[in-house]
Design a protein around this motif. Structure first.
Motif, PDB file in Angstrom:
ATOM      1  N   ARG A 159      16.088  -0.836  -5.850  1.00  0.00           N
ATOM      2  CA  ARG A 159      16.137  -2.226  -5.328  1.00  0.00           C
ATOM      3  C   ARG A 159      15.649  -3.201  -6.304  1.00  0.00           C
ATOM      4  N   GLY A 160      14.714  -3.132  -7.123  1.00  0.00           N
ATOM      5  CA  GLY A 160      14.211  -3.918  -8.223  1.00  0.00           C
ATOM      6  C   GLY A 160      12.685  -3.845  -8.211  1.00  0.00           C
ATOM      7  N   LEU A 161      12.196  -4.118  -9.390  1.00  0.00           N
ATOM      8  CA  LEU A 161      10.903  -4.000 -10.178  1.00  0.00           C
ATOM      9  C   LEU A 161      10.051  -5.043  -9.303  1.00  0.00           C
ATOM     10  N   THR A 162      10.665  -6.420  -8.849  1.00  0.00           N
ATOM     11  CA  THR A 162       9.770  -7.247  -8.143  1.00  0.00           C
ATOM     12  C   THR A 162       9.462  -6.504  -6.928  1.00  0.00           C
ATOM     13  N   ILE A 163      10.666  -6.322  -6.105  1.00  0.00           N
ATOM     14  CA  ILE A 163       9.904  -5.728  -4.894  1.00  0.00           C
ATOM     15  C   ILE A 163       9.137  -4.463  -4.896  1.00  0.00           C
ATOM     16  N   VAL A 164       9.168  -3.624  -6.236  1.00  0.00           N
ATOM     17  CA  VAL A 164       8.292  -2.545  -6.307  1.00  0.00           C
ATOM     18  C   VAL A 164       6.849  -3.114  -6.466  1.00  0.00           C
ATOM     19  N   VAL A 169       1.347  -4.071  -4.214  1.00  0.00           N
ATOM     20  CA  VAL A 169       0.164  -4.926  -3.745  1.00  0.00           C
ATOM     21  C   VAL A 169      -0.278  -4.355  -2.355  1.00  0.00           C
ATOM     22  N   LEU A 170       0.750  -4.424  -1.522  1.00  0.00           N
ATOM     23  CA  LEU A 170       0.557  -4.162  -0.002  1.00  0.00           C
ATOM     24  C   LEU A 170       0.018  -2.699   0.174  1.00  0.00           C
ATOM     25  N   LEU A 171       0.738  -1.909  -0.428  1.00  0.00           N
ATOM     26  CA  LEU A 171       0.126  -0.603  -0.435  1.00  0.00           C
ATOM     27  C   LEU A 171      -1.297  -0.057  -0.918  1.00  0.00           C
ATOM     28  N   GLY A 172      -1.550  -0.871  -2.094  1.00  0.00           N
ATOM     29  CA  GLY A 172      -2.776  -0.913  -2.574  1.00  0.00           C
ATOM     30  C   GLY A 172      -3.929  -1.353  -1.819  1.00  0.00           C
ATOM     31  N   VAL A 173      -3.627  -2.594  -1.072  1.00  0.00           N
ATOM     32  CA  VAL A 173      -4.753  -2.907  -0.061  1.00  0.00           C
ATOM     33  C   VAL A 173      -4.819  -2.060   1.110  1.00  0.00           C
ATOM     34  N   PHE A 174      -3.576  -1.473   1.651  1.00  0.00           N
ATOM     35  CA  PHE A 174      -3.888  -0.551   2.712  1.00  0.00           C
ATOM     36  C   PHE A 174      -4.696   0.548   2.376  1.00  0.00           C
ATOM     37  N   ARG A 287      -9.885   9.681   9.981  1.00  0.00           N
ATOM     38  CA  ARG A 287      -9.159  10.615   9.218  1.00  0.00           C
ATOM     39  C   ARG A 287      -7.610  10.323   9.196  1.00  0.00           C
ATOM     40  N   TRP A 288      -6.962   9.920  10.167  1.00  0.00           N
ATOM     41  CA  TRP A 288      -5.668   9.517  10.193  1.00  0.00           C
ATOM     42  C   TRP A 288      -5.348   8.281   9.240  1.00  0.00           C
ATOM     43  N   TRP A 289      -6.374   7.289   9.346  1.00  0.00           N
ATOM     44  CA  TRP A 289      -6.322   6.185   8.573  1.00  0.00           C
ATOM     45  C   TRP A 289      -6.426   6.587   6.985  1.00  0.00           C
ATOM     46  N   ILE A 290      -7.261   7.511   6.649  1.00  0.00           N
ATOM     47  CA  ILE A 290      -7.343   8.071   5.314  1.00  0.00           C
ATOM     48  C   ILE A 290      -5.987   8.729   4.937  1.00  0.00           C
ATOM     49  N   GLN A 291      -5.527   9.562   5.885  1.00  0.00           N
ATOM     50  CA  GLN A 291      -4.379  10.150   5.705  1.00  0.00           C
ATOM     51  C   GLN A 291      -3.153   9.253   5.355  1.00  0.00           C
ATOM     52  N   ALA A 292      -2.867   8.411   6.304  1.00  0.00           N
ATOM     53  CA  ALA A 292      -1.890   7.318   6.046  1.00  0.00           C
ATOM     54  C   ALA A 292      -2.068   6.541   4.979  1.00  0.00           C
ATOM     55  N   ALA A 293      -3.409   6.351   4.392  1.00  0.00           N
ATOM     56  CA  ALA A 293      -3.552   5.581   3.045  1.00  0.00           C
ATOM     57  C   ALA A 293      -3.321   6.586   1.936  1.00  0.00           C
ATOM     58  N   ASN A 298       0.375   7.652  -2.503  1.00  0.00           N
ATOM     59  CA  ASN A 298       1.225   8.418  -3.391  1.00  0.00           C
ATOM     60  C   ASN A 298       2.627   7.789  -3.422  1.00  0.00           C
ATOM     61  N   MET A 299       3.109   6.940  -2.443  1.00  0.00           N
ATOM     62  CA  MET A 299       4.243   6.274  -2.487  1.00  0.00           C
ATOM     63  C   MET A 299       4.234   5.218  -3.572  1.00  0.00           C
ATOM     64  N   GLY A 300       3.187   4.525  -3.509  1.00  0.00           N
ATOM     65  CA  GLY A 300       2.849   3.398  -4.588  1.00  0.00           C
ATOM     66  C   GLY A 300       2.674   4.087  -5.989  1.00  0.00           C
ATOM     67  N   MET A 301       2.119   5.123  -6.347  1.00  0.00           N
ATOM     68  CA  MET A 301       2.083   5.854  -7.483  1.00  0.00           C
ATOM     69  C   MET A 301       3.473   6.248  -8.043  1.00  0.00           C
ATOM     70  N   PHE A 302       4.217   6.786  -7.124  1.00  0.00           N
ATOM     71  CA  PHE A 302       5.672   7.464  -7.347  1.00  0.00           C
ATOM     72  C   PHE A 302       6.495   6.199  -7.759  1.00  0.00           C
ATOM     73  N   VAL A 303       6.634   5.040  -7.291  1.00  0.00           N
ATOM     74  CA  VAL A 303       7.330   4.086  -7.477  1.00  0.00           C
ATOM     75  C   VAL A 303       6.966   3.345  -8.759  1.00  0.00           C
ATOM     76  N   ALA A 304       5.649   3.310  -8.951  1.00  0.00           N
ATOM     77  CA  ALA A 304       5.159   2.791 -10.284  1.00  0.00           C
ATOM     78  C   ALA A 304       5.529   3.521 -11.506  1.00  0.00           C
ATOM     79  N   GLU A 305       5.359   4.943 -11.194  1.00  0.00           N
ATOM     80  CA  GLU A 305       5.626   5.737 -12.298  1.00  0.00           C
ATOM     81  C   GLU A 305       6.973   5.937 -12.478  1.00  0.00           C
ATOM     82  N   MET A 306       7.741   6.017 -11.599  1.00  0.00           N
ATOM     83  CA  MET A 306       9.465   6.056 -11.881  1.00  0.00           C
ATOM     84  C   MET A 306       9.768   4.790 -12.330  1.00  0.00           C
ATOM     85  N   SER A 307       9.334   3.726 -12.218  1.00  0.00           N
ATOM     86  CA  SER A 307       9.556   2.269 -12.794  1.00  0.00           C
ATOM     87  C   SER A 307       9.359   2.368 -14.401  1.00  0.00           C
TER      88      SER A 307
END
Length: 472
Positions: A159-164, A169-174, A287-293, A298-307
């Protein structure tokens, strides 16, 4: 990084950017978090350093290692990435210094190591979830979970690098916030003496160095997106500088909390242990917050690496190293063929264990970094007057000296690799050595179409002219 580390911007002619103007460019804040996710994504995956060497060496490693490896790699990326502000990054650096054959080898090894690296993130994602959802620990549920996660994140890249970038940013803060909370909650339980525990007689140096190396490398990956960056001559160095601070703090602070707040049991320090630490320190909610984080990280790392991986293939195609269909973009400006190839590689490799994946990608990454260091020094020596919008304030001798410590580290990592990892990695290298002549044969026979973008600067400069700039 720009004005930092005593470096300066210099302009000798103007280096043309190669960004496609129809698509929105990446600004500095999203770029910082894209680099953060290319390199780190948070402390998920550093637990093995404590198991391998204990608290003191783990903490010391994440303070000292950046000076040996991360800072030199980030500085070289800043200089070379602004010198060649186009997709393809380190492939173009090596091609200009050593020729297209070695440029292709660089592209093959770094793309393959990137795909192997990306196969880690579904593994880490499920390792963090399995303590709360045991069903994803193995069998068919785990296989379907890996497949679903890969497909969803691959679509996000499409869908696009700008969206990624803004998603990063949002995933990083979370992902960072729960560790700040955990640090505050743990203050009454901290015992500084626990940080000093060291037992040099029981250190798994292979696991220790591989964990440090994996968690603190890949600074150069962002260079493959340079053609998509807004004003890369200043944006790229500045983003690298702030990302470096964010990465080091993102590792050191959680390790400080985890090792200082709990009695040491090295066997427990493995993938996913931070979620258990959070439960002990703050309760189930933390614990649940850390697991969600961890999941978000991992979602952020995946999309950045694939980009990075997919735009690298696009950049290689624009240089005529790969068939032209790799350079075709989707309506969102993304390299569709590169994304599909990278996603396929991830699915094929996701069955490997965490330690096997880390060791294999480190081995291939080391070969690529050796070529980068050679290219950096060679370009400094042969073309000192080439346009370098950002220049490290060292001469030829300083450039060589800066590359010596990380090169020594590379050979140590290679020497400690297991025979299985070495054999598999060397076979992969050998495939690249014959693949490039094979593609040239395919091009000669016109079985597939190859072309070089007219917008790119010419890299075929005279070899005996020390003053002729590379980018004209």
């Amino acid at each position: 990084m720009g004005q930092y580390f005593g470096a300066e911007y210099v302009t000798i002619g103007e280096a043309p950017t190669t960004t496609v103007d129809n698509f929105k460019k990446v600004s500095v804040l999203p770029l910082i978090f894209l680099i953060f996710y290319e390199v780190s994504g948070g402390p998920f995956g550093v637990e093995d350093s404590v198991q391998a060497a204990g608290p003191f060496l783990a903490l010391l490693g994440f303070l000292v290692f950046p000076f040996i490896w991360s800072i030199p790699e980030a500085l070289i990326t800043a200089e070379m990435g602004t010198m060649f502000p186009e997709n393809g990054g380190y492939v173009v650096w090596v091609s200009s210094a050593l020729g297209p054959y070695w440029g292709f080898q660089q592209g093959w090894m770094k793309w393959l190591s990137g795909v192997i690296d990306n196969a880690l993130y579904p593994v880490l994602f499920l390792d963090y979830l399995k303590s709360g959802i045991p069903a994803v620990g193995g069998g068919l549920p785990r296989i379907f979970a890996v497949l679903a996660l890969t497909l969803v994140l691959t679509y996000m890249n499409y869908r696009g690098l700008t969206i990624v970038g803004w998603v990063a940013v949002l995933l990083g803060v979370f992902s960072i916030l729960p560790f700040v909370v955990m640090g505050l909650v743990s203050i009454p339980k901290l015992e500084p003496s626990r940080w000093l525990v060291v037992d040099t007689h029981h250190v798994d140096w292979n696991l220790y160095l591989n964990t440090l190396f994996w968690n603190l490398n890949y600074w150069d990956s962002i260079s493959t997106l340079a053609g998509e960056v807004d004003n890369p001559k200043k944006t790229l160095p500045n983003a690298l500088f702030y990302a470096l601070i964010l990465v080091v703090l993102g590792y050191f602070f959680p390790l400080l909390v985890g090792t200082g707040a709990l009695p040491l049991d090295r066997e427990l320090w493995t993938d996913g242990y931070f979620s258990d630490i959070a439960k002990i320190i703050g309760g189930v909610w933390l614990r649940w917050w850390i697991q969600a984080a961890a999941a978000m990280s991992n979602m952020g790392m995946f999309v950045a690496e694939m980009s990075s991986d997919s735009f690298q293939l696009l950049g290689m195609a624009e240089r005529g190293m790969l068939p032209e269909f790799f350079s075709k973009r989707s309506r969102y400006g993304t390299p569709l063929t590169g994304i599909l190839f990278s996603a396929s590689g991830v699915l094929l490799l996701s069955w490997l264990s965490f330690q096997e994946i880390v060791a294999a990608e480190n081995f291939l990454y080391c070969f690529g970094m050796i070529l980068e260091f050679i290219a950096f020094v060679r370009l400094r020596m042969k073309y000192p007057s080439a346009s370098r919008p950002y220049k490290i304030p060292v001469g030829t001798v300083g450039s060589i000296l800066m590359c010596i410590p990380p090169t020594i580290l590379i050979f140590v990592v290679l020497a400690l690799s297991s025979l299985k990892v070495a054999v598999i990695s060397l076979v992969a290298v050998a495939i690249g050595l014959v693949m490039q002549p094979g593609l040239k044969y395919v091009e000669k026979r016109r079985w597939l179409k190859f072309s070089t973008s007219a917008k790119l600067p010419d890299l075929n400069v005279p070899g005996d002219d020390d003053t002729d700039p590379i980018i004209r």
